[in-house]
Design an enzyme around this catalytic site. Structure first.
Site, mmCIF file in Angstrom:
data_model
loop_
_atom_site.group_PDB
_atom_site.id
_atom_site.type_symbol
_atom_site.label_atom_id
_atom_site.label_comp_id
_atom_site.label_asym_id
_atom_site.label_seq_id
_atom_site.Cartn_x
_atom_site.Cartn_y
_atom_site.Cartn_z
ATOM 1 N N SER A 1 0.801 -1.218 0.000
ATOM 2 C CA SER A 1 0.000 0.000 0.000
ATOM 3 C C SER A 1 0.837 1.273 0.000
ATOM 4 C CB SER A 1 -0.972 0.003 1.178
ATOM 5 O OG SER A 1 -0.270 -0.075 2.404
ATOM 6 N N HIS B 1 1.257 4.435 4.754
ATOM 7 C CA HIS B 1 0.674 5.237 3.677
ATOM 8 C C HIS B 1 1.288 6.629 3.660
ATOM 9 C CE1 HIS B 1 -3.295 2.721 3.613
ATOM 10 N NE2 HIS B 1 -2.228 2.029 3.231
#
Length: 134
Positions: free
Chosen positions: A60, A116
């Site tokens: 991610s 992230h």
């Protein structure tokens, strides 16, 4: 990974596949470093994520680096959130950053918001380098 397909195709088309690979790997490594920093600094103090027993696995942060570079390059481009809600890319990016900051603050979400943010940080550095600011 559909985000990586669409945004990665655009980035590879502009800068080449070698650039995309470097961006992807840098995003993954920096995301891992941000996650480890969160575990070392925030988790023991706040008792979140189960301490060091919580693993981090996924791509991610690397995908976020690719998405955010596209957002930094084209902030006024219209993106379709959930394939149906048209929004400027800058608004979508701000929403992503806000959601990730909330995840880090809240803890125990099962999603590594700090990773992230690491991917977004890489995209910001690459964008600044492309602009000639660093």
């Amino acid at each position: 990974m559909s985000s990586f397909y669409f945004f990665g195709s655009s980035i590879a088309g502009m800068f080449g596949p070698a650039f995309l690979l470097k961006l992807y790997v840098s995003g993954a490594l920096t995301g891992s470093a941000f996650f480890l920093a969160e575990m070392a600094c925030l988790a023991p103090r706040e008792g979140v994520f189960g301490g060091w027993k919580t693993p981090m696995l996924g791509a991610s942060a690397a995908v976020r680096a690719t998405v955010f570079l596209e957002i930094f390059l084209y902030p006024k481009r219209i993106l379709y959130l959930h394939f149906c809600i048209p929004l400027p890319a800058a608004i979508v990016g701000a929403g992503f950053i806000g959601a990730d900051l909330w995840r880090v603050k809240k803890g125990q979400s099962g999603v590594a918001g700090s990773a992230h943010l690491g991917g977004a940080f890489v995209a910001a550095l690459v964008w600044a380098k492309l602009k000639g600011w660093i």
